[in-house]
Each structure stands twice: as C-alpha cells, then as structure tokens.
Design an enzyme around this catalytic site. Structure first.
Site, short mmCIF file in Angstrom:
data_model
loop_
_atom_site.label_atom_id
_atom_site.label_comp_id
_atom_site.label_asym_id
_atom_site.label_seq_id
_atom_site.Cartn_x
_atom_site.Cartn_y
_atom_site.Cartn_z
N ALA A 48 6.89 4.31 -9.16
CA ALA A 48 7.98 4.73 -8.26
C ALA A 48 7.97 6.21 -7.90
O ALA A 48 8.86 6.66 -7.19
CB ALA A 48 9.32 4.41 -8.93
N ASP A 110 3.53 4.04 -19.75
CA ASP A 110 2.40 3.33 -19.15
C ASP A 110 2.88 1.93 -18.76
O ASP A 110 3.22 1.12 -19.63
CB ASP A 110 1.27 3.28 -20.19
CG ASP A 110 0.06 2.51 -19.68
OD1 ASP A 110 0.10 2.00 -18.54
OD2 ASP A 110 -0.93 2.41 -20.44
N ALA A 111 2.90 1.66 -17.46
CA ALA A 111 3.41 0.37 -16.95
C ALA A 111 2.65 -0.82 -17.55
O ALA A 111 3.18 -1.93 -17.60
CB ALA A 111 3.29 0.33 -15.43
N VAL A 138 1.79 0.19 -8.49
CA VAL A 138 0.97 1.01 -9.38
C VAL A 138 -0.42 1.18 -8.76
O VAL A 138 -1.03 0.21 -8.31
CB VAL A 138 0.85 0.35 -10.77
CG1 VAL A 138 -0.16 1.08 -11.64
CG2 VAL A 138 2.22 0.29 -11.44
N TYR A 224 -4.32 -3.79 1.49
CA TYR A 224 -4.84 -3.10 2.67
C TYR A 224 -6.00 -3.92 3.22
O TYR A 224 -6.73 -4.56 2.47
CB TYR A 224 -5.30 -1.68 2.30
CG TYR A 224 -5.79 -0.90 3.50
CD1 TYR A 224 -4.90 -0.58 4.53
CD2 TYR A 224 -7.11 -0.54 3.63
CE1 TYR A 224 -5.34 0.09 5.66
CE2 TYR A 224 -7.56 0.15 4.75
CZ TYR A 224 -6.67 0.46 5.76
OH TYR A 224 -7.10 1.12 6.88
N TYR A 234 -14.04 -0.79 1.49
CA TYR A 234 -12.70 -1.21 1.08
C TYR A 234 -12.60 -2.73 0.90
O TYR A 234 -12.73 -3.26 -0.19
CB TYR A 234 -11.62 -0.66 2.03
CG TYR A 234 -10.28 -0.70 1.32
CD1 TYR A 234 -9.77 0.41 0.67
CD2 TYR A 234 -9.58 -1.90 1.20
CE1 TYR A 234 -8.58 0.34 -0.05
CE2 TYR A 234 -8.40 -1.98 0.49
CZ TYR A 234 -7.91 -0.86 -0.12
OH TYR A 234 -6.74 -0.93 -0.86
#
Ligand SMILES: NC(=O)c1ccc[n+]([C@@H]2O[C@H](COP(=O)([O-])OP(=O)(O)OC[C@H]3O[C@@H](n4cnc5c(N)ncnc54)[C@H](O)[C@@H]3O)[C@@H](O)[C@H]2O)c1
Length: 399
Positions: A48, A110-111, A138, A224, A234
């Site tokens: 966040a 740490d998520a 994240v 993305y 990508y």
C-alpha cells in the site's frame, strides 16, 4: 538534514519527507475533485505504500470514504539514512485520512509471512470487523514461501531465446542496444513463486478462515500486457508467466467467492513510472515514448487517475450491473494505452529513437522527473536546500 537524491541505476537510496507528502496530497486532491464513488466500506491494501497500491488506497479512502488498512514493508529511518519513500507516503496518507475522520491503520511487515497475515486478521477484527475490498499490489524481487521455507527470486528475462532491443539510461539519455539471455526453468519458476498468485490466494484464505472477509467482498490484483515491442521481455517473458499464474488465481478466487456474492479480478493497468517498472529493461524507453504520445493526445494518466477510473467506471460503476471484462475475465484500464492510434504512433517513434533525438521524440524528461518524484524529489514548491527532519512518525502504525 539537507536531503538530496542518491541514485544507483534505478535505485534511489534517499527520500524526501516533504516531497513525498506533497505527492500524496496531490493524489488526494485529485480524487477529492472527482464525483464520489459508492464503493467499499472497509478496504485492505497489501502493498500500500507506493504505485498502484497507494493510489488504490487513496481512491478507496478519499473517493468512497472507506476505512483502510495498508500493509507494506517497513521503511522507518535507521542510522544516518532517511526513511523510505513508502514510509513518508504512508505517514502523509495516515495523517490526511485521520484528518478526514476515516479509520486508517498501517501494518508493516513482510506480506509473505503467516505472521503478517495473522496480525492483519487481528487488526481487522478489532478495528473494522470485516473488509469488503482486498487489493493485492505487492511487487518485489524475493519471497520466502512460508510453507516450504524456500526463498525464490524473480527475474526479468525472455523465455526460449535471447532478446535484443533498444534501452535507455534515463539519467543521461543514452540509448543503447541490450541483449537479454533467456531465463532458465528454475528462474521462471522463481518468478512465478514471487510474482504469481500464490500469496494472494494465501491472503484470501487467511482472511476467510479468520472470519474477517465479508462474504460479498471484492478482491483485485494487477497485471500488464503491453505492446508487441515489449512482449519478449514482459508478457512472453518470465514475468509474463507469473502474470499468467496471477490471472489463473483470479479465476480460482472468483469461483471460491461467488457463493457469497464476492468477486475477484485481475486489472490490466497502464505502463507507469514506478519503482518496479523502472527495473525492467527496455520498458522505461517504451514508457517515455508512450507518455509523449498520450500527453499530446490529452489521455495521459498516472497511478491515481488509473485507480480512480478503475473504481468509478469499472468496479463500482453505477451504470453497469456487471463489471466489464475482456474475453479472459480481466478488467482493462490499459484501454487508452492499447488504442490503435496510440500504439501506431509509439511504434513509429520507436523505430527512430537514438541518443541524439531522444528528448525530442520521447518524454524522457517527464520519465526522469517522475522517477525522482517517486522519492519526493523534483516536486514543485519544496525547498530542497532547506534543513528537514527525516524522522517522521506514521500515525497508527503497527510494526
Ligand atoms: N508500474 C506499472 O507500469 C504496472 C503496470 C501494470 C501492472 N503493474 C502491477 O501492479 C502491481 C504493483 O506494482 P507497482 O508498479 O505499483 O509497484 P511499486 O514498486 O510502486 O509498489 C510495490 C508495493 O509492494 C510493497 N511490497 C513489496 N514487497 C513487499 C513485502 N515483502 N511485504 C509487504 N509489502 C511489500 C511495497 O512496500 C510497495 O508498497 C504489480 O503487480 C505490477 O506488476 C504495474
């Protein structure tokens, strides 16, 4: 302390508290000027403190008057260093949210750990009861899986064969060719472990098991796609495999939440200057060309414009009974980036870019400025020669 940027490639190791706060206030002001959103009441945002996650938190709080909990990596000041930009951003957010009478809490850690998830469940139970929006944003290079104890690293590499294209050093404008060697199977798997949907699923499981996820909750994460010219690095590269996994996780979560009226989506966002995207070879040059074209057409958006549009026109649109999605079930707010006329002009520019014409053909100057603004530098009305206190408290932080 007089704080100046200290950069190493795409990393800036200092941040300016007043500049970061000004950037956050600008995003808040933008949302406040837009029509209010009939949106979430209580939102949990994981990741966040910067980029899309921070903007989504601002859109939820200041667009829909939601109470929010933000989870992010600790970044308080230590030793002779400044705090991180994420820390200063969050301090500014928390202060503004509290001034606006909204409940808001920061949870640093740490998520990826079970402990952080358990702390978040406790905090939600104590302060909000349940959350009806969970944003998973994240972005990082390493993750230790709490089930196996194994640490994985994500890489930004093509798959199958090497890839050569133009890239730019955005500090001095030098354009050169870069060749990237293909990722190994192990590297691809590591990237999926870090940036795929595994941890998102673990968060939703922990929140459900803890009884703090509203049955009709919405959850989103970000993906993305991008143009032909970045496909090899990508979407068809190692990070693309992770996004495939994330998108499959969204479908799985959507089914799991459907019985209670809940929903899960991946949102395909626009290419933007963030700490994460600046680390991808070739992409900063593409973004510079894209910004030039989109600004000229008056359709340029930053994180906050994208997140407001996601809420107002997609997730919580009063005009649609169902969220508009593409054939893969994804929300598309990359629609303006992917417009045929935009991509045609970017491709045309791309063929001609070289060091001598980079500032004329692309918005590299805008890119560079936005990069420094991520850390609170090059922001209007800030006196960067003034002595500032780098120790800033985040109100309501649980570390
Ligand atoms: N930037 C772009 O152009 C773009 C475009 C489309 C999609 N996305 C996607 O959006 C998502 C967010 O990316 P961003 O560009 O906003 O990134 P960012 O670097 O701006 O923000 C990443 C956030 O993750 C947090 N974080 C990282 N590791 C953590 C950890 N271990 N524990 C807790 N928090 C942690 C950071 O504190 C930060 O708040 C990613 O999935 C990215 O792929 C980005």
């Amino acid at each position: 302390m007089i704080i100046k940027p200290r950069t190493r490639g795409f990393i800036c190791t200092t941040a300016h508290p007043q500049g970061c706060a000004a950037q956050v206030r600008q995003q808040i002001d933008y949302v406040r000027k837009q029509p209010a959103i009939q949106g979430p009441r209580n939102a949990l945002v994981i990741g966040a403190s910067a980029g899309y996650g921070l903007a989504a938190r601002i859109a939820a709080a200041f667009g829909a008057s939601a109470n929010t909990i933000g989870v992010y990596r600790p970044g308080e000041r230590s030793g002779g260093r400044t705090a991180s930009a994420g820390w200063y951003n969050s301090a500014a957010f928390e202060t503004a949210a509290q001034e606006a009478g909204l409940k808001s809490f920061s949870l640093t850690g740490d998520a990826f750990t079970d402990e952080t998830k358990a702390r978040a469940v406790e905090l939600i139970r104590k302060e909000l009861g349940q959350v009806d929006l969970v944003i998973y944003s994240v972005a990082t290079a390493r993750r230790t899986n709490p089930r196996t104890g194994e640490t994985s690293t994500s890489v930004l590499k093509p798959i199958g064969q090497s890839y050569t294209n133009k890239t730019v050093n955005f500090h001095d404008g030098e354009v050169s060719m870069v060749t990237l060697e293909p990722a190994s199977e192990e590297e691809i798997q590591g990237t999926v472990d870090v940036m795929g949907g595994d941890d998102w699923q673990m968060w939703i499981d922990a929140l459900r098991e803890g009884g703090v996820l509203a049955p009709n909750a919405t959850t989103i994460s970000y993906s993305y796609i991008g143009p032909e010219l970045t496909q090899a690095i990508y979407r068809q590269g190692s990070i693309g495999r992770a996004k495939d996994h994330l998108e499959a996780t969204a479908k799985q979560l959507h089914e799991q939440l459907a019985s209670g009226g809940g929903r899960a989506y991946v949102t395909v966002g626009k290419a933007l200057v963030t700490q994460s995207s600046s680390a991808i070879p070739v992409v900063p040059l593409y973004i510079s060309a894209l910004y030039k074209v989109m600004k000229e057409k008056g359709i340029h958006e930053g994180c906050i414009e994208q997140m407001y549009r996601l809420f107002a026109d997609r997730l919580y649109s009063p005009n649609a009974n169902e969220v508009p999605v593409d054939e893969e079930g994804r929300i598309r707010i990359d629609d303006w980036e992917m417009r045929e006329d935009v991509q045609r002009e970017v491709a045309e520019i791309w063929g001609r870019i070289e060091t001598s014409n980079i500032y004329e053909l692309t918005d590299l100057e805008g890119y560079r400025r936005e990069f420094f603004q991520l850390f609170g530098f090059e922001t209007d009305d800030i006196d960067y020669e003034a002595d500032v206190d780098p120790s800033v408290e985040v109100p309501n932080v649980s570390a």
